[in-house]
Write an enzyme that holds these catalytic residues in place. Sequence first.
Site, PDB file in Angstrom:
ATOM      1  NE  ARG A 103      37.950  43.684  45.059  1.00 44.23           N
ATOM      2  CZ  ARG A 103      37.803  44.628  44.161  1.00 44.23           C
ATOM      3  NH1 ARG A 103      36.597  45.001  43.788  1.00 44.23           N
ATOM      4  NH2 ARG A 103      38.842  45.221  43.618  1.00 44.23           N
TER       5      ARG A 103
ATOM      6  N   PRO B 179      47.002  33.880  37.404  1.00 35.52           N
ATOM      7  CG  PRO B 179      45.587  32.997  35.756  1.00 35.52           C
ATOM      8  CD  PRO B 179      46.947  32.824  36.381  1.00 35.52           C
TER       9      PRO B 179
ATOM     10  CB  CYS C 299      27.573  49.641  64.215  1.00 33.54           C
ATOM     11  SG  CYS C 299      27.004  48.028  64.671  1.00 33.54           S
ATOM     12  CD  GLU C 300      33.445  49.744  61.238  1.00 37.96           C
ATOM     13  OE1 GLU C 300      34.112  50.622  60.639  1.00 37.96           O
ATOM     14  OE2 GLU C 300      33.913  48.749  61.788  1.00 37.96           O
TER      15      GLU C 300
ATOM     16  CE1 TYR D 225      42.623  38.341  45.626  1.00 37.66           C
ATOM     17  CE2 TYR D 225      41.812  39.328  43.608  1.00 37.66           C
ATOM     18  CZ  TYR D 225      42.788  38.652  44.281  1.00 37.66           C
ATOM     19  OH  TYR D 225      43.923  38.266  43.632  1.00 37.66           O
TER      20      TYR D 225
ATOM     21  NE  ARG E  71      41.402  42.180  40.209  1.00 28.10           N
ATOM     22  CZ  ARG E  71      41.308  42.732  41.431  1.00 28.10           C
ATOM     23  NH1 ARG E  71      40.132  43.035  41.920  1.00 28.10           N
ATOM     24  NH2 ARG E  71      42.394  42.987  42.128  1.00 28.10           N
TER      25      ARG E  71
HETATM   26  N1  LLP Z   1      50.206  36.138  42.403  1.00 26.71           N
HETATM   27  C1  LLP Z   1      50.556  36.805  43.518  1.00 26.71           C
HETATM   28  C2  LLP Z   1      51.888  36.604  44.084  1.00 26.71           C
HETATM   29  C3  LLP Z   1      49.646  37.698  44.120  1.00 26.71           C
HETATM   30  O1  LLP Z   1      50.003  38.350  45.210  1.00 26.71           O
HETATM   31  C4  LLP Z   1      48.365  37.892  43.543  1.00 26.71           C
HETATM   32  C5  LLP Z   1      47.399  38.805  44.147  1.00 26.71           C
HETATM   33  C6  LLP Z   1      48.041  37.150  42.387  1.00 26.71           C
HETATM   34  C7  LLP Z   1      48.999  36.290  41.840  1.00 26.71           C
HETATM   35  C8  LLP Z   1      46.702  37.263  41.707  1.00 26.71           C
HETATM   36  O2  LLP Z   1      46.451  38.528  41.252  1.00 26.71           O
HETATM   37  P1  LLP Z   1      45.165  38.831  40.323  1.00 26.71           P
HETATM   38  O3  LLP Z   1      45.355  38.066  39.028  1.00 26.71           O
HETATM   39  O4  LLP Z   1      43.975  38.382  41.041  1.00 26.71           O
HETATM   40  O5  LLP Z   1      45.200  40.284  40.130  1.00 26.71           O
HETATM   41  N2  LLP Z   1      42.199  42.010  47.483  1.00 26.71           N
HETATM   42  C9  LLP Z   1      42.509  42.813  46.334  1.00 26.71           C
HETATM   43  C10 LLP Z   1      43.479  42.125  45.417  1.00 26.71           C
HETATM   44  C11 LLP Z   1      44.763  41.707  46.089  1.00 26.71           C
HETATM   45  C12 LLP Z   1      45.688  40.963  45.182  1.00 26.71           C
HETATM   46  C13 LLP Z   1      46.796  40.342  45.943  1.00 26.71           C
HETATM   47  N3  LLP Z   1      47.662  39.519  45.157  1.00 26.71           N
HETATM   48  C14 LLP Z   1      41.206  43.184  45.643  1.00 26.71           C
HETATM   49  O6  LLP Z   1      40.145  42.802  46.110  1.00 26.71           O
HETATM   50  O7  LLP Z   1      41.241  43.890  44.646  1.00 26.71           O
END
Ligand code: LLP
Length: 419
Positions: free
Chosen positions: A312, A274, A342-343, A371, A276
């Site tokens: 994000r 986990p 500037c975007e 993130y 996020r």
């Molecule tokens: N494991 C793997 C192999 C992953 O690629 C990811 C996230 C996670 C675990 C963790 O996922 P989570 O529990 O955080 O959902 N930048 C994007 C999110 C990209 C997630 C990439 N992989 C955002 O800001 O929403």
Amino acid sequence: MHHFIYRKNELYCEDVPIRVIAENVGTPFYLYSHATLKRHFLIFDEAFEGLKRLICFSAKANTNLAVLKLFESLGGGLDIVSGGELYRGLKAGFSPDRIVYSGVGKRVDEIDYALDTGILMFNIESLEELELIDKRAGLLKRRAPVAIRINPDVDPKTHPYISTGLEKSKFGINTETAIEGYKVANKLENIDIVGIDCHIGSQITEAKPFEEALESLKNLINELKQLGIEIQYLDMGGGLGITYDDESPPHPREYAKAIVKSLEGTHLYLILEPGRVIVGNAGILVTRVLFRKSGKNKEFVIADAGMNDLMRPTLYNAFHAIKPVVTTEDPPIMADVVGPICETGDFLAVERKISDVKQGDLLAVMSAGAYGFTMSSNYCSRPRVAEVMVKDDRFYVVKDRQNYEDLVAGESIPPFLED
Ligand code: LLP
């Protein structure tokens, strides 16, 4: 118990008024609540009570050493995707046998680093990677523990940029090829098959896709058993969503229920990754209003944080609630909250009903612990912002704000350009 709360008319993080931190540290800055980070980690971990498990926090969501150290001290492991994240994990004190390494594009130097370190397992995403890891392990005289990342082809019903478990996505290996992969791995000299892995996407707000993925993995585990291949670790990846606005994702206990039920009585050791769900709502971005201005049909609030600090909103059209640090009695306004870059895409919120903040007021951009800082950049030569952690009634700067020297560190002008 929430740790970003108003007392009278001021927003606090635990027992510290956020205004006071801003006065000391300057703006913008990321702010994390220690109590929230800890509570989220423990709730998640305890949801799987009864199973052998390792909660490998997904470093990419938040790589601050203080944050990592906290999870390490709570018995967690780490999910990494690069040599840099491995370095950070070791710096934070994680024992290598609590680190799993995912990612479609591992470089030779990164593979060697992980082999030398002796991590728990490599989550393999292609047959070429499998063969390369075997070769490097042979050269380095190491054993390489591996899991194959399965692409179970389930729809996580999330933003297309963060769906990873669909057949069309670049991640993992489809189930048929995976069986082949395991057969190959079984014959490779320096490879130990230890696990099976999947990660179907991020910000997933229902339990069903996880259950489908688990079924698919369990079937594969049985098939592998027939072939004489025993799986020890089942890695379900990360992906559980959080509430940014009005989403209602399952509570970790609800999410865990189906997994626990399905795995009880098996010998499998569960790994989860986990990100996020642990850190997202444990952090905010604090920014100061530089100016207000009125367009023809629009009101703009110009903040000192921009898309380089929090990507994000512009990248995914993501919603982050925006709250005043000190409330006012004035009626709310409709405005675009924009940054100094500037975007046109440089916004934190579009057409948002927010408090009638004025020049110099502070805003809290909520749910920014995941993130947020990790995806920030130096675009427009803007120094990366500070990171602060609050515990009880004290705050700690856990990453200094960059200065202008930091911006040019490592750059040089070749002699032929010197005066
Ligand atoms: N494991 C793997 C192999 C992953 O690629 C990811 C996230 C996670 C675990 C963790 O996922 P989570 O529990 O955080 O959902 N930048 C994007 C999110 C990209 C997630 C990439 N992989 C955002 O800001 O929403």
